[in-house]
Write a protein that holds these residues in place. Structure first.
Motif, mmCIF file in Angstrom:
data_model
loop_
_atom_site.group_PDB
_atom_site.id
_atom_site.type_symbol
_atom_site.label_atom_id
_atom_site.label_comp_id
_atom_site.label_asym_id
_atom_site.label_seq_id
_atom_site.Cartn_x
_atom_site.Cartn_y
_atom_site.Cartn_z
ATOM 1 N N ALA A 86 0.838 -1.198 0.000
ATOM 2 C CA ALA A 86 0.000 0.000 0.000
ATOM 3 C C ALA A 86 0.873 1.248 0.000
ATOM 4 N N MET A 87 0.375 2.321 -0.626
ATOM 5 C CA MET A 87 1.125 3.568 -0.719
ATOM 6 C C MET A 87 0.596 4.560 0.327
ATOM 7 N N MET A 88 1.440 4.919 1.261
ATOM 8 C CA MET A 88 1.115 5.907 2.301
ATOM 9 C C MET A 88 -0.151 5.560 3.079
ATOM 10 N N ALA A 89 -0.406 4.278 3.270
ATOM 11 C CA ALA A 89 -1.580 3.827 4.020
ATOM 12 C C ALA A 89 -1.317 2.413 4.537
ATOM 13 N N ALA A 90 -2.158 1.984 5.435
ATOM 14 C CA ALA A 90 -2.000 0.646 6.007
ATOM 15 C C ALA A 90 -2.490 -0.448 5.062
ATOM 16 N N ARG A 91 -3.486 -0.141 4.240
ATOM 17 C CA ARG A 91 -4.106 -1.156 3.392
ATOM 18 C C ARG A 91 -4.311 -0.683 1.972
ATOM 19 N N ARG A 92 -4.341 -1.661 1.075
ATOM 20 C CA ARG A 92 -4.687 -1.472 -0.328
ATOM 21 C C ARG A 92 -5.932 -2.313 -0.579
ATOM 22 N N LEU A 93 -6.842 -1.808 -1.418
ATOM 23 C CA LEU A 93 -8.037 -2.557 -1.793
ATOM 24 C C LEU A 93 -7.965 -2.881 -3.274
ATOM 25 N N VAL A 94 -8.065 -4.166 -3.579
ATOM 26 C CA VAL A 94 -8.102 -4.628 -4.963
ATOM 27 C C VAL A 94 -9.442 -5.329 -5.166
ATOM 28 N N VAL A 95 -10.203 -4.866 -6.144
ATOM 29 C CA VAL A 95 -11.532 -5.407 -6.422
ATOM 30 C C VAL A 95 -11.490 -6.129 -7.764
ATOM 31 N N LEU A 96 -11.964 -7.365 -7.778
ATOM 32 C CA LEU A 96 -12.118 -8.115 -9.027
ATOM 33 C C LEU A 96 -13.607 -8.347 -9.230
ATOM 34 N N ARG A 97 -14.170 -7.639 -10.205
ATOM 35 C CA ARG A 97 -15.589 -7.783 -10.523
ATOM 36 C C ARG A 97 -15.774 -8.892 -11.557
ATOM 37 N N ASP A 98 -17.003 -9.365 -11.662
ATOM 38 C CA ASP A 98 -17.391 -10.386 -12.653
ATOM 39 C C ASP A 98 -16.531 -11.643 -12.538
ATOM 40 N N VAL A 99 -16.352 -12.126 -11.328
ATOM 41 C CA VAL A 99 -15.530 -13.321 -11.116
ATOM 42 C C VAL A 99 -16.108 -14.531 -11.853
ATOM 43 N N HIS A 100 -17.386 -14.480 -12.191
ATOM 44 C CA HIS A 100 -18.008 -15.574 -12.944
ATOM 45 C C HIS A 100 -17.440 -15.698 -14.365
ATOM 46 N N GLU A 101 -16.722 -14.668 -14.828
ATOM 47 C CA GLU A 101 -16.092 -14.706 -16.151
ATOM 48 C C GLU A 101 -14.596 -15.018 -16.080
ATOM 49 N N ALA A 102 -14.111 -15.360 -14.913
ATOM 50 C CA ALA A 102 -12.676 -15.614 -14.734
ATOM 51 C C ALA A 102 -12.237 -16.849 -15.506
ATOM 52 N N LYS A 136 -21.534 -15.963 -9.612
ATOM 53 C CA LYS A 136 -21.206 -17.311 -9.127
ATOM 54 C C LYS A 136 -19.777 -17.604 -9.562
ATOM 55 N N TRP A 137 -19.287 -18.753 -9.189
ATOM 56 C CA TRP A 137 -17.985 -19.184 -9.685
ATOM 57 C C TRP A 137 -18.148 -19.721 -11.104
ATOM 58 N N PRO A 138 -17.118 -19.631 -11.930
ATOM 59 C CA PRO A 138 -17.215 -20.214 -13.271
ATOM 60 C C PRO A 138 -17.397 -21.726 -13.195
ATOM 61 N N LYS A 139 -17.903 -22.289 -14.272
ATOM 62 C CA LYS A 139 -18.087 -23.732 -14.330
ATOM 63 C C LYS A 139 -16.732 -24.437 -14.306
ATOM 64 N N PRO A 140 -16.699 -25.647 -13.746
ATOM 65 C CA PRO A 140 -15.439 -26.407 -13.740
ATOM 66 C C PRO A 140 -14.930 -26.664 -15.156
ATOM 67 N N VAL A 141 -13.614 -26.643 -15.299
ATOM 68 C CA VAL A 141 -12.978 -26.878 -16.594
ATOM 69 C C VAL A 141 -12.006 -28.038 -16.443
ATOM 70 N N GLY A 142 -12.135 -29.008 -17.328
ATOM 71 C CA GLY A 142 -11.208 -30.133 -17.296
ATOM 72 C C GLY A 142 -11.275 -30.935 -16.008
ATOM 73 N N GLY A 143 -12.437 -30.968 -15.382
ATOM 74 C CA GLY A 143 -12.594 -31.732 -14.153
ATOM 75 C C GLY A 143 -12.115 -31.012 -12.899
ATOM 76 N N THR A 144 -11.640 -29.787 -13.031
ATOM 77 C CA THR A 144 -11.162 -29.035 -11.877
ATOM 78 C C THR A 144 -12.100 -27.869 -11.602
ATOM 79 N N ASP A 145 -12.616 -27.829 -10.391
ATOM 80 C CA ASP A 145 -13.499 -26.743 -9.985
ATOM 81 C C ASP A 145 -12.677 -25.710 -9.210
ATOM 82 N N TRP A 146 -12.042 -24.799 -9.964
ATOM 83 C CA TRP A 146 -11.172 -23.797 -9.364
ATOM 84 C C TRP A 146 -11.944 -22.878 -8.434
#
Length: 152
Positions: A70-86, A113-123
């Protein structure tokens, strides 16, 4: 409204990762506002706030930014929107991040929601299991919503 549960959690110590999954965009917007208000304070707030979309070309950069101090602060906030498209690669990187999250970053994941499993792995499930150990997961289903509470 389920966001009240998130507000209660945020009154305590900040956790490294928060996940909010809901079909309602109002719930996601409210959750983002609540977390942003809790994490970012002071004059350097704009320097420590990064927003990414999982489906964008630069969506994978959220992991590198999450590892930045973080720059000049205790915390940084990182937001990832649309995780269903990851992508599976993003989720695999997210899983590695959740195993050892940055102590100066709060990562907020928002999506339907979470994306659908790919290749048998539900990330998505793997990430959720890791987050539930050190962070907070809020899943809001339409059937769990009280219409009166939602309107208010």
């Amino acid at each position: 409204m389920p966001v009240k549960k998130l507000e209660t959690i945020l009154k305590g110590e900040l956790l490294p990762v928060y996940v909010v999954l809901s079909q309602e965009s109002l719930v996601l917007d409210r959750a983002e506002k609540v977390v942003t208000a809790a994490v970012l304070t002071g004059p350097a707030a704009a320097f420590n706030h990064s927003v990414f979309r999982a489906g964008d070309d630069h969506g994978s950069e959220f992991l590198a930014v999450s590892r930045t101090a973080a720059m000049m602060a205790a915390r940084r906030l990182v937001v990832l929107r649309d995780v269903h498209e990851a992508s599976p690669e993003q989720l695999e990187g997210l899983q590695k991040y959740c195993e050892v999250p940055s102590p100066s970053t709060v990562l907020l994941l928002l999506g339907r929601k979470w994306p659908k499993p790919v290749g048998g792995t539900d990330w998505g499930r793997r990430c959720e299991n890791l987050v539930s150990k050190t962070g907070f997961v809020l899943r809001q289903k339409p059937k769990d919503t009280d219409p009166v509470d939602f309107v208010i």
